[in-house]
Design a protein around this motif. Sequence first.
Motif, PDB file in Angstrom:
ATOM      1  N   CYS A  22       0.830  -1.217   0.000  1.00  0.00           N
ATOM      2  CA  CYS A  22       0.000   0.000   0.000  1.00  0.00           C
ATOM      3  C   CYS A  22       0.859   1.258   0.000  1.00  0.00           C
ATOM      4  CB  CYS A  22      -0.944  -0.002   1.195  1.00  0.00           C
ATOM      5  SG  CYS A  22      -2.279  -1.206   1.042  1.00  0.00           S
ATOM      6  N   LEU A  23       1.944   1.253   0.733  1.00  0.00           N
ATOM      7  CA  LEU A  23       2.836   2.413   0.755  1.00  0.00           C
ATOM      8  C   LEU A  23       3.475   2.645  -0.614  1.00  0.00           C
ATOM      9  CD1 LEU A  23       4.580   2.103   4.242  1.00  0.00           C
ATOM     10  CD2 LEU A  23       2.919   3.820   3.499  1.00  0.00           C
ATOM     11  N   LEU A  26       0.832   4.083  -2.894  1.00  0.00           N
ATOM     12  CA  LEU A  26       0.589   5.479  -2.532  1.00  0.00           C
ATOM     13  C   LEU A  26       1.684   6.395  -3.075  1.00  0.00           C
ATOM     14  CD1 LEU A  26      -1.222   7.427  -0.920  1.00  0.00           C
ATOM     15  CD2 LEU A  26       0.250   6.996   1.039  1.00  0.00           C
ATOM     16  N   VAL A  27       2.934   5.977  -2.973  1.00  0.00           N
ATOM     17  CA  VAL A  27       4.043   6.780  -3.487  1.00  0.00           C
ATOM     18  C   VAL A  27       3.963   6.891  -5.011  1.00  0.00           C
ATOM     19  CG1 VAL A  27       6.556   6.806  -3.794  1.00  0.00           C
ATOM     20  CG2 VAL A  27       5.587   6.346  -1.544  1.00  0.00           C
ATOM     21  N   ALA A  29       1.247   6.591  -6.956  1.00  0.00           N
ATOM     22  CA  ALA A  29       0.087   7.411  -7.305  1.00  0.00           C
ATOM     23  C   ALA A  29       0.363   8.892  -7.051  1.00  0.00           C
ATOM     24  CB  ALA A  29      -1.135   6.958  -6.524  1.00  0.00           C
ATOM     25  N   SER A  30       1.009   9.209  -5.954  1.00  0.00           N
ATOM     26  CA  SER A  30       1.343  10.603  -5.648  1.00  0.00           C
ATOM     27  C   SER A  30       2.313  11.173  -6.675  1.00  0.00           C
ATOM     28  CB  SER A  30       1.965  10.714  -4.254  1.00  0.00           C
ATOM     29  OG  SER A  30       1.073  10.283  -3.277  1.00  0.00           O
TER      30      SER A  30
END
Length: 148
Positions: A22-23, A26-27, A29-30
């Motif tokens: 998930c991390l 998230l990175v 996608a950001s």
Amino acid sequence: MSNELIPEKSWWKRNWNWVVGCLVLLVVASTILFNTKIIGVGADITKAYLETSLYTDALQKAQANNRVSEILGTLQPIDKLAILEGAVTYTDSNQRVSSTIRVKGTKGKAKMDIKAQRVQNIWKYNQINIRIKNPSQQIQTIEIDTTK
């Protein structure tokens, strides 16, 4: 047979792969979000949403055109959803805008293309076109006289 208790693994040992996955997601996608123009498009739509005079004045100019009135009837006011559904691009430090939104009349629907520039906080229209949706003939584009 022995009745020994099997020790349970800690939460981290059971779920570390989900947390790390998930991390990473998230990175990624950001990074994609900040390196593309998605934020700029969102900012342009927000500005357009607040610039109601840009659309109401253009709609009045379109309504004054006899051909538009004949084909579409009386144009309804622009609703906020039409602006959000449309496309808008600001350039030159937000002094020029190019936008397309839907318009509805009592007789039909169309798209309104607007090109304008801000001169002393007043929008000066360079071009307003009405593209008739589902016309009786071929696709029709009506150019609106912006000098009035």
